[in-house]
Write a protein that holds these residues in place. Structure first.
Motif, PDB file in Angstrom:
ATOM      1  N   ALA A  33      -8.091  13.081  -2.123  1.00 42.71           N
ATOM      2  CA  ALA A  33      -7.981  12.200  -3.033  1.00 42.71           C
ATOM      3  C   ALA A  33      -6.152  12.169  -3.654  1.00 42.71           C
ATOM      4  O   ALA A  33      -6.497  10.438  -3.557  1.00 42.71           O
ATOM      5  N   GLY A  34      -5.729  12.609  -3.323  1.00 42.67           N
ATOM      6  CA  GLY A  34      -4.132  12.409  -4.331  1.00 42.67           C
ATOM      7  C   GLY A  34      -3.536  12.505  -2.756  1.00 42.67           C
ATOM      8  O   GLY A  34      -2.253  12.453  -3.114  1.00 42.67           O
ATOM      9  N   LEU A  35      -3.340  12.153  -1.178  1.00 40.81           N
ATOM     10  CA  LEU A  35      -2.905  11.893  -0.214  1.00 40.81           C
ATOM     11  C   LEU A  35      -2.146  10.584  -0.602  1.00 40.81           C
ATOM     12  O   LEU A  35      -3.374   9.817  -0.965  1.00 40.81           O
ATOM     13  N   PRO A  36      -1.510  10.826  -0.924  1.00 35.51           N
ATOM     14  CA  PRO A  36      -0.360   9.306  -0.806  1.00 35.51           C
ATOM     15  C   PRO A  36      -0.437   8.552   0.694  1.00 35.51           C
ATOM     16  O   PRO A  36       0.121   9.434   1.632  1.00 35.51           O
ATOM     17  N   LEU A  37      -0.825   7.291   0.601  1.00 36.76           N
ATOM     18  CA  LEU A  37      -0.695   6.680   1.935  1.00 36.76           C
ATOM     19  C   LEU A  37       0.698   5.682   2.337  1.00 36.76           C
ATOM     20  O   LEU A  37       1.864   5.843   1.255  1.00 36.76           O
ATOM     21  N   GLN A  38       1.385   5.549   3.290  1.00 34.97           N
ATOM     22  CA  GLN A  38       2.822   5.667   3.372  1.00 34.97           C
ATOM     23  C   GLN A  38       2.080   4.654   4.625  1.00 34.97           C
ATOM     24  O   GLN A  38       1.301   4.086   5.949  1.00 34.97           O
ATOM     25  N   VAL A  39       3.226   3.787   4.871  1.00 32.04           N
ATOM     26  CA  VAL A  39       3.102   1.907   6.202  1.00 32.04           C
ATOM     27  C   VAL A  39       3.280   3.528   7.520  1.00 32.04           C
ATOM     28  O   VAL A  39       3.779   4.600   7.415  1.00 32.04           O
ATOM     29  N   GLY A  40       2.506   2.646   8.474  1.00 34.18           N
ATOM     30  CA  GLY A  40       2.187   3.615  10.421  1.00 34.18           C
ATOM     31  C   GLY A  40       1.164   4.518   9.829  1.00 34.18           C
ATOM     32  O   GLY A  40       0.798   4.943  10.561  1.00 34.18           O
ATOM     33  N   ASP A  41       0.885   5.226   8.638  1.00 33.73           N
ATOM     34  CA  ASP A  41      -1.076   6.072   8.822  1.00 33.73           C
ATOM     35  C   ASP A  41      -1.632   4.591   9.272  1.00 33.73           C
ATOM     36  O   ASP A  41      -1.997   3.980   9.362  1.00 33.73           O
ATOM     37  N   ARG A  42      -2.522   5.739  10.728  1.00 38.55           N
ATOM     38  CA  ARG A  42      -4.029   5.066  10.413  1.00 38.55           C
ATOM     39  C   ARG A  42      -4.817   5.795  10.193  1.00 38.55           C
ATOM     40  O   ARG A  42      -5.446   7.112   9.796  1.00 38.55           O
ATOM     41  N   ILE A  43      -5.955   5.037   8.755  1.00 46.25           N
ATOM     42  CA  ILE A  43      -6.768   5.675   8.154  1.00 46.25           C
ATOM     43  C   ILE A  43      -7.600   5.245   8.852  1.00 46.25           C
ATOM     44  O   ILE A  43      -8.233   4.956   9.958  1.00 46.25           O
ATOM     45  N   ILE A  90       0.313  -0.959  -0.242  1.00 49.80           N
ATOM     46  CA  ILE A  90       0.098  -0.114   0.461  1.00 49.80           C
ATOM     47  C   ILE A  90       1.025   0.827  -0.046  1.00 49.80           C
ATOM     48  O   ILE A  90       0.064   2.504   0.027  1.00 49.80           O
ATOM     49  N   ASN A  91       1.958   1.029   0.631  1.00 47.50           N
ATOM     50  CA  ASN A  91       2.686   2.652   0.487  1.00 47.50           C
ATOM     51  C   ASN A  91       3.211   2.901  -0.740  1.00 47.50           C
ATOM     52  O   ASN A  91       3.835   2.469  -1.464  1.00 47.50           O
ATOM     53  N   GLY A  92       2.841   4.236  -0.857  1.00 43.33           N
ATOM     54  CA  GLY A  92       2.751   5.275  -1.383  1.00 43.33           C
ATOM     55  C   GLY A  92       1.701   5.322  -2.385  1.00 43.33           C
ATOM     56  O   GLY A  92       1.382   6.359  -3.877  1.00 43.33           O
ATOM     57  N   LYS A  93       0.704   4.536  -2.373  1.00 41.17           N
ATOM     58  CA  LYS A  93      -0.446   4.242  -2.991  1.00 41.17           C
ATOM     59  C   LYS A  93      -1.760   5.652  -2.779  1.00 41.17           C
ATOM     60  O   LYS A  93      -1.662   5.847  -2.113  1.00 41.17           O
ATOM     61  N   SER A  94      -2.298   6.553  -3.643  1.00 36.35           N
ATOM     62  CA  SER A  94      -2.900   7.698  -3.536  1.00 36.35           C
ATOM     63  C   SER A  94      -4.112   6.442  -2.771  1.00 36.35           C
ATOM     64  O   SER A  94      -4.679   5.468  -3.535  1.00 36.35           O
ATOM     65  N   LEU A  95      -5.112   8.012  -2.262  1.00 32.10           N
ATOM     66  CA  LEU A  95      -6.446   7.000  -1.766  1.00 32.10           C
ATOM     67  C   LEU A  95      -7.138   7.195  -2.900  1.00 32.10           C
ATOM     68  O   LEU A  95      -8.300   6.441  -3.169  1.00 32.10           O
ATOM     69  N   MET A  96      -7.271   8.297  -4.187  1.00 31.41           N
ATOM     70  CA  MET A  96      -8.196   7.822  -5.047  1.00 31.41           C
ATOM     71  C   MET A  96      -7.603   6.639  -5.734  1.00 31.41           C
ATOM     72  O   MET A  96      -8.818   5.607  -6.272  1.00 31.41           O
ATOM     73  N   SER A  97      -6.580   6.228  -5.774  1.00 29.11           N
ATOM     74  CA  SER A  97      -6.245   5.015  -6.327  1.00 29.11           C
ATOM     75  C   SER A  97      -6.438   3.353  -5.905  1.00 29.11           C
ATOM     76  O   SER A  97      -6.268   2.102  -6.575  1.00 29.11           O
TER      77      SER A  97
END
Length: 563
Positions: free
Chosen positions: A346-356, A314-321
């Protein structure tokens, strides 16, 4: 007597592994414990390891110079790399409107430190002695309490002088204690120069908090009252409004559902909207008024769940994708990163360690949790490979020679500057090349502190042999005096300008000064007089650039002027 010979050998056989390990253990342990002692509420922290090393070196408790040099350089690399990894994610974001002004003031302060150092050098020292300027560089970095800068200057001196490089740690040690006191003292003096009342400053912060419109997530329940929205789908509304928001739930004719881009709105629909705080008024004005909705009582109950991203894919993938609403039937309303809540644009890239924060039917939310990883155990293991890949790249980058006319040797960022820059870039953009850059705060601090104490112990042991001669018979008192001038003069110039010309809050200003000098005791003082986060915000805004400039200018000074 013979039975104790093994113990004597352990402390005197300098070429044995056991002796070297014992040396570092004793110096670091003693230094750390003594560094916790507070005088007037101020302690020197792990920097006391340097003084413990000096004492050890002075009494002959030492190790072979090549080993000391290796441990010193490796400790420095580890220390600056972990600093870069820590500040990297927010390095470029720190240059906001206020951030540009704060960083500009910090940069001016750094240049003034250097200017005052040269002024003291020409006024107080014999310029014909080639060791005096390098010793003043050591004084400079003691005065500004910046250990990585000392390491960078040491490395650059090695490339200029070779094995005969001056032991500038002696001057650093002379200037450091008064440097810590000088930063805090000058910050207090600014308070009286500018006639600042702390209570009024606190009230100003409260007023600013009440009127600020930032990128924090803002939640609201709205009822669709704009007749223009009748029959329009969510994608059309997004396009027309030109504001980024998430509609996590919709109540239509008594039925709750998770909307997607094709969901059609009707007058009277009730919505749960999450947006950036700055946009909520415009969105409310366009869609309709706020209302009270009890979502738990509807026919299709929804759940909200915080999900931890631990899946490296999931690292680096945007919320939109990720197509959360169209594929999974859920919505993501906000992202928590490094303890800060962010709006889930929508364009925010997710990173390992994020909480959604995920909203939707329970079974769908559980499926998303499995896809994201949601395993705290995965985060307990630091990403060692990323750290050492970054160190490899940093050493290569730092070794690239840049020939500049007039310099005796090519300019190199070295083992301090190279790993720092690469770590900042990896911390910010590593996800784009699928590097998992997440390291827990405790793991980062542990690696950083290990690197720092190894560096300080090595520098102290090497400098110990000639330290007391330098201080007592040499220019030790001059280093103390000039170091104090280097510390306080720039603060007393920049501080009032920041307050009077740019109207910065005193607590933000105090944090900025502490960050410019990369000095935790000064930040601790600022935090102790303020109940808000302003000092920490000022500190963190200027710290990354200040650390970079301290390291970079250390090498420039040595290579341009000490050759």
């Amino acid at each position: 007597m013979y039975s104790l010979q093994w113990l004597m050998d352990l402390f005197t056989a300098t070429d044995s592994v056991a002796h070297i390990a014992l040396l570092y253990a004793v110096v670091i342990a003693v230094g750390v414990y003594l560094g916790k002692i507070k005088i007037g509420g101020i302690s020197l922290g792990v920097t006391f390891v340097l003084f413990a090393g000096i004492v050890a070196g002075h009494i002959g408790f030492t190790a072979p110079t090549p080993i000391l040099t290796f441990v010193q350089d490796f400790g420095l690399i580890l220390f600056v790399f972990m600093i870069g990894m820590q500040v990297g994610p927010g390095f470029f974001e720190s240059f906001g409107t206020q951030g540009i002004k704060l960083n500009a003031l910090a940069s001016v302060c750094i240049l003034l430190n250097i200017f005052v150092m040269f002024a003291c050098y020409f006024i107080f020292f014999d310029t014909s002695n080639v060791t005096n300027l390098p010793m003043m560089v050591g004084t400079l970095y003691g005065a500004v309490t910046n250990t990585p800068g000392l390491g960078a200057a040491n490395e650059a001196l090695g490339s200029v002088f070779g094995a005969d490089a001056p032991q500038i740690a002696s001057a650093y040690a002379c200037a450091y204690p008064l440097g810590v006191l000088g930063i805090i003292g000058a910050t207090i003096i600014i308070r009286y120069i500018c006639k600042i009342q702390l209570e009024k400053e606190e009230n100003r912060l409260k007023a600013m908090e009440g009127t600020s419109a930032n990128k924090k997530p803002y939640k609201m329940h709205l009822e669709v009252s704009n007749k223009y929205l009748e029959g329009k789908n969510l994608a059309q509304i997004h396009t027309f409004l030109n504001r980024d928001f998430v509609c996590s739930r919709i109540l239509h004719n008594g039925h709750v559902s998770i909307p997607n881009r094709d969901t059609v709105f009707h007058v009277g629909d009730q919505l749960f909207i999450v947006c950036a705080e700055a946009d909520h008024e415009a969105i409310e004005a366009f869609i309709g008024p706020t209302i009270e909705v009890d979502w738990e009582q509807q026919d299709q109950p929804m759940v909200s769940k915080r999900i931890l991203i631990t899946n490296p894919d999931i690292n680096g993938k945007s919320l939109m994708s990720m197509h959360f609403s169209s594929v999974h039937g859920v919505n993501v309303t906000r992202v928590t990163r490094h303890g800060i809540d962010l709006f889930a644009s929508a364009g925010l890239p997710l990173q390992v360690g994020d909480r959604i924060m995920v909203v939707g039917p329970e079974d769908a939310v559980d499926r998303v949790a499995n896809k994201m990883g949601n395993s705290i155990r995965r985060l307990n293991a630091p990403n060692i490979a990323t750290i050492f890949v970054g160190i490899i790249l940093g050493i290569i980058f730092g070794s690239l020679p840049l020939a500049i006319p007039g310099m005796p040797v090519p300019l190199k960022l070295g083992i301090a500057g190279g790993p720092l820059i690469i770590a900042i870039l990896i911390g910010r953009y590593g996800y784009k090349i699928h590097l998992v850059t997440y390291t827990s705060t405790s793991a980062n601090m542990m690696l950083r502190e290990i690197g720092l104490v190894l560096f300080l112990a090595s520098v102290g042991i090497k400098a110990g042999a000639g330290f007391f001669t330098t201080v007592i018979e040499g220019d030790g008192l001059l280093y103390v005096l000039t170091g104090f001038l280097i510390t306080v003069i720039p603060i007393l110039i920049v501080g009032p300008i920041a307050r009077i010309r740019y109207k910065f809050n005193y607590f933000t200003l105090a944090g900025m000064i502490a960050g410019t000098y990369t000095d935790p005791p000064a930040l601790a003082y600022a935090n102790s007089i303020c109940s808000k986060e302003a000092p920490a915000l000022g500190y963190s805004t200027v710290y990354p650039l200040s650390m970079f400039l301290r390291i970079f200018t250390a090498q420039l000074i040595v290579l341009f002027f000490c050759g």
